[in-house]
Every structure is written in structure tokens, then in C-alpha cells.
Design a protein around this motif. Sequence first.
Motif, short mmCIF file in Angstrom:
data_model
loop_
_atom_site.label_atom_id
_atom_site.label_comp_id
_atom_site.label_asym_id
_atom_site.label_seq_id
_atom_site.Cartn_x
_atom_site.Cartn_y
_atom_site.Cartn_z
N GLN A 44 0.83 -1.21 0.00
CA GLN A 44 0.00 0.00 0.00
C GLN A 44 0.86 1.26 0.00
N TYR A 45 1.91 1.24 0.81
CA TYR A 45 2.84 2.38 0.88
C TYR A 45 3.46 2.63 -0.49
N GLN A 46 3.91 1.55 -1.15
CA GLN A 46 4.58 1.67 -2.45
C GLN A 46 3.67 2.34 -3.48
N TRP A 47 2.43 1.85 -3.60
CA TRP A 47 1.56 2.35 -4.67
C TRP A 47 0.87 3.66 -4.32
N LEU A 48 0.72 3.95 -3.03
CA LEU A 48 0.13 5.23 -2.63
C LEU A 48 1.05 6.39 -2.99
N PHE A 49 2.36 6.15 -2.90
CA PHE A 49 3.33 7.20 -3.19
C PHE A 49 4.18 6.87 -4.43
N TRP A 50 3.65 6.01 -5.31
CA TRP A 50 4.41 5.53 -6.46
C TRP A 50 4.88 6.65 -7.38
N ASP A 51 4.01 7.64 -7.62
CA ASP A 51 4.37 8.73 -8.54
C ASP A 51 5.63 9.46 -8.09
N GLN A 52 5.86 9.51 -6.78
CA GLN A 52 7.06 10.18 -6.26
C GLN A 52 8.26 9.24 -6.20
N LEU A 53 7.99 7.95 -6.00
CA LEU A 53 9.08 6.98 -5.88
C LEU A 53 9.63 6.57 -7.25
N LYS A 54 8.76 6.55 -8.26
CA LYS A 54 9.14 6.04 -9.59
C LYS A 54 10.34 6.76 -10.22
N PRO A 55 10.41 8.10 -10.22
CA PRO A 55 11.57 8.76 -10.84
C PRO A 55 12.91 8.31 -10.26
N LYS A 56 12.95 8.16 -8.93
CA LYS A 56 14.20 7.74 -8.29
C LYS A 56 14.53 6.30 -8.67
N ILE A 57 13.51 5.43 -8.70
CA ILE A 57 13.71 4.02 -9.06
C ILE A 57 14.20 3.91 -10.50
N ASP A 58 13.57 4.67 -11.41
CA ASP A 58 13.98 4.66 -12.82
C ASP A 58 15.43 5.11 -12.99
N GLN A 59 15.79 6.16 -12.28
CA GLN A 59 17.16 6.70 -12.36
C GLN A 59 18.18 5.67 -11.86
N MET A 60 17.91 5.08 -10.69
CA MET A 60 18.82 4.07 -10.12
C MET A 60 18.92 2.86 -11.03
N SER A 61 17.80 2.46 -11.64
CA SER A 61 17.79 1.30 -12.54
C SER A 61 18.66 1.54 -13.76
N ARG A 62 18.54 2.74 -14.34
CA ARG A 62 19.35 3.08 -15.51
C ARG A 62 20.85 3.07 -15.16
N GLN A 63 21.17 3.65 -14.03
CA GLN A 63 22.58 3.70 -13.60
C GLN A 63 23.14 2.30 -13.39
N ARG A 64 22.35 1.44 -12.77
CA ARG A 64 22.81 0.08 -12.49
C ARG A 64 22.99 -0.72 -13.78
N PHE A 65 22.09 -0.51 -14.76
CA PHE A 65 22.21 -1.23 -16.02
C PHE A 65 23.46 -0.79 -16.78
N VAL A 66 23.74 0.52 -16.75
CA VAL A 66 24.95 1.03 -17.41
C VAL A 66 26.19 0.42 -16.77
N GLU A 67 26.18 0.29 -15.44
CA GLU A 67 27.31 -0.33 -14.72
C GLU A 67 27.55 -1.75 -15.21
N PHE A 68 26.47 -2.53 -15.32
CA PHE A 68 26.59 -3.91 -15.80
C PHE A 68 27.06 -3.96 -17.25
N SER A 69 26.51 -3.05 -18.07
CA SER A 69 26.88 -3.00 -19.49
C SER A 69 28.37 -2.73 -19.66
N THR A 70 28.88 -1.80 -18.85
CA THR A 70 30.31 -1.45 -18.90
C THR A 70 31.17 -2.59 -18.38
N ARG A 71 30.72 -3.17 -17.27
CA ARG A 71 31.53 -4.21 -16.61
C ARG A 71 31.66 -5.47 -17.47
#
Length: 552
Positions: free
Chosen positions: A289-316
Motif C-alpha cells: 500500500q505504501y509503495q503504490w500510494l506514493f508511487w508517482d514520487q518513488l518512480k523517478p528515483k527508481i527509474d534513475q537508479m535502474s538506468r545507472q545500475r544497467f549502465v554499470e553492468f553493461s560497462t563491466r
Amino acid sequence: MIIIISQSFYGQVSDLLLIEKEKQYVIQKILQEKNSDATTSFIKKAQQANISKSEIDSLLIAKETYLYLQKRIQNNAKLRDSLFLFSENKGTLKRENFNMYRKKLTDILSQKQFYNLYKDIIDAKSKLAVKHKMNEVVKTYKVEERTRKELLTIIEPLYKDICLAEVYYNYDKKLAQYEKYQLEKRLALKVEEKIKRLGLQKAHTIFDSSDSKVIDFIKTARSLKIKDSLIVEITNRIEDLNQQLENSKKSQGVSKPEYLYTLYDDSLDSSDAYRAFENYVTSVLTQNQYQWLFWDQLKPKIDQMSRQRFVEFSTRYNLDDFNNKGSKLLQQWIHRYVTEEVIANRYYAHESSLASVKVKLVKTKADKKYKEIIEGIIKKPTIEINVIPRVKDFLANAAEQGVDIEKTHKILQACLEYELKQEEIMVLKKYNKTTVYSLENDDKKIQTRDSFRYFLTKNLTKEEYRKLFWKQLKPEIDARVKSRLNKVRETYPKIKGSPFEELHLMIQNQVTNETVAKYYYSYDKKIAKQKVKALNYKFNKEYKEKIKQNKI
């Protein structure tokens, strides 16, 4: 003020403590403290609450016994099993001791006496609870001053009973919760009856709001099956929080927020009010409930972290083709685990140690999945079985030794898969650009090897194992047999004929059994060592008997 210990005092201590030394300690401690300001004040308060001398003695004994045992637990002293459940955990023992002490208080005191003794604490809790309840009623109904007083005549005494029950029965959480639930149920019915009798009309509520932020918040909350009463409580608290922030100096000049409630962030106000609200929200909402109630605010940070982590794996791992199926799958799983990580970190933020454990569990699970996907992305070398001489040789040897053909192909497949896994590990090591030497990959190589060896042991008898791998075992066996026979000739130079042939056969069998056992159980060095040791013990015994028998 001098305390007069009642005649039953010593008897009570004897009943409570089994060891004489402990009994004397508690009595001595109480006598030492009897004229202290704290004890004098407590006794005076207890007498005003109509508690008898005998009951006061019991309370003092219970308190000093509790403190004495807490001290023993803290100092890792060995405790009697008669006092506690079986537990080695210091925290558990402390809780059990506390619960025993609280239970003792309820055995000594009635609810009325308990209330009179701890009136200040219970009244303070009750006053706060009444205030919240009245705020809830006022925000739901149009309440005048006269009506307010009538409602308070019902709410105040019942909340006093609720707070009393909560404290009185707190040695047993389930019992305390049950008593509290029953009283709250009774309170809700009485308030409802009173409201109906007074004919109160509903006031303008949060659900009548035309504010788009409020409407969106309510819509999301209801879709998550959050009760309306809880939505009202959360929005009321948000309103109070926003008012506090608006009045504070830190919030001056801040632009109008985009959401009804803006999640706490390091860049925002770090006041206790923010933390208190987040602690409240996480206590009344599930993690989902906490996740989806505030999803609109959490999503940008999650998307940003996900992109950064994928780039790390791609480089490595040098994953150049970002559009292939494997890379897309990796992106999906990264997003999933980053989401779990961010939510866990926020939801359990009120308890940093717990948040750390939750995040660590997510990361461990994620790392395992990432490796699995990356191994699939990196192309595996292919092997054409029909053109490999060693494979043909393996199959021919198995047929010659009479090993079941179906089992032979099963083991062959496992051998080739094992070889591929070892090669994949080396490929991953080659593409890992973050370290010069990867301990993790070396560990994996050993784990893969031992896992394969265990597979062979599980699927083959020792005799089948010997037959399948005889060509590899034979050179080692022959060399060791030759070495042992040379030692026999050196020790017994006159040995010839039948006695020598008998010893030769014994040594041949022993070395074969030893060598097969060493490799057959090689998935675990300790087991392999034990098996070889057992064979040696039996052989040495038989060998000595044979020497004695042939009078060599």
C-alpha cells in the motif's frame, strides 16, 4: 519515613526465590532502600491508593527481584530453568523477566488499585487519545459546544478504561489487544448511539474536497483497499504536517508542492514532524500500500537508479548490444530489484538496522539473478560431440566395461555441461573490468566443481564410477601399486612365489579401492579422507595377519 516490613514479608521472598543467597540479596536491597526518597514517595503514593502494607511489601519484592534478575541477565549469569523458558538469547530473557514482573503486579493489584497507583501515566495517555477521537468526530460531524460536552461524558471514561487495559495487561500482548479491542468496540457503539440521538449532521469531509491533489490521493488509496476512516486519519495528519511546515521558517519561499504529501527527502525539511508522520504511515499501511500510494514520487528515483545500475553492468561485462533479448530481461529484473530495495529502505526507515537487513536480502537475491542472466547473455561455446575423439573414447570405454548406455549418456551430458560452465566462468572473469583478480569467480569455480562431483556420486555406484573413468584411474593405480610392491621387496627380500602373489593381489585391490574412494567422494574432502582412512585400517589389519600366516 520509616518502613515497617510486615510479618509476611520474609515468607513472600522465600516463596519467590529458591536460592538462599538470592533471597538474602533481595531482602538486604529492600532494607537498604527503605528510607530512600524514591521508596518513601512510592509507599506514600501506594497508601493513598488504598494499597495494604502486605501488598506494598509484595510490590517492593517484585520490583527488586525484577531488577536483580535483569542485572544477572546483563552479566550473562546462568539462570535457573524454573524461572525462565529455555532460551540463550539475552533479549528474550529480559522480555520474559519484564513480563513476569508485570504479571506479578496484576496478581498483587486490582485494576482500580493499579489505576490509582499509576493514575498520572494512564490519564496522560487517555487525554491524548480523547483529543484524537474528538478531532475525528468534529471533522466528521457538526458539533456544538454543548454537544461536545455530552460526547466527552461517554468518550473520556471509556478511553480511560482502554488505556488502563492496555497498560494493565501488557505482560501479554494478545490479551491486552483483545481487552482493548472489546472496549474500543463498545466505545464505537456508544458514540454512534449518542450521535444518532443528538441528530448530528455530517460536516464537510475530505471526501467532499474539490482539490485535484486530494481527489487523486483518495482515488489511489481506495484502489488499494485502504479504509475510509484510515484515509481520513492520514489526510488529517498530512494537513497538520503541512500546516507545521508552512509555519516553520524552513518552509518559507518554498514553491507550492505538486502532491498532497511530499515524501521526506534529504533536500527537504528534516524536522521531527516529517519523521513522525512517516513512522505513522508505515505503521498503518502495508508495504505494498505504501509503495503504490506514493508511487508517482518513488518512480523517478527508481527509474534513475535502474538506468545507472544497467549502465554499470553493461560497462563491466561489455554488453554492447543493448537491444537484444538478454539485455532487456536484465533491465526488467534490475528495475524490479531496485524497486524492492528503494521501498524496503523507505518503509523500514524508522528502524535503520532492520532497513539495512531488508536491503541486504534484496541485494543478495538480486546478485544471484543478475549473474544468471549475464551468463545467458554471453554466448556459450558450442561442442560438436560427434567430432570429439575424447567423447568417442569415453563412449567406447563405457560400452566395453558394460555400463548402462542410458546412464552413460546422462553422465556424458553432465560432463559437457560442467565443462561449459567452467568456460563461462573464465569468460565472465575476462569481461569483469572492475577488478584485476576476482575472488568471487574463483569461489564459483570451486562450487561448480564440487557440485558436479556430487552429481556423479549421486548418480553412479562406486563400481560404475570405476568402470566409466578407468582409463584415468589406471595409470595412478599402477604407479602406486608398483611403489608399494617395491617397498615389500625391500622389507622382505626373500619373499617369492605364492606369498608374494597373495600380497600383490591384496595391494592391487587396496590401492584400487583407495583411489576410487578418493575421487568418488572428492566433492567433500573430509568424507573422502574418512573413507580412505577406514579402508587403510581394514587393509593394515588383514596385511599383518597375512604376513603372520605366511611366516614371512
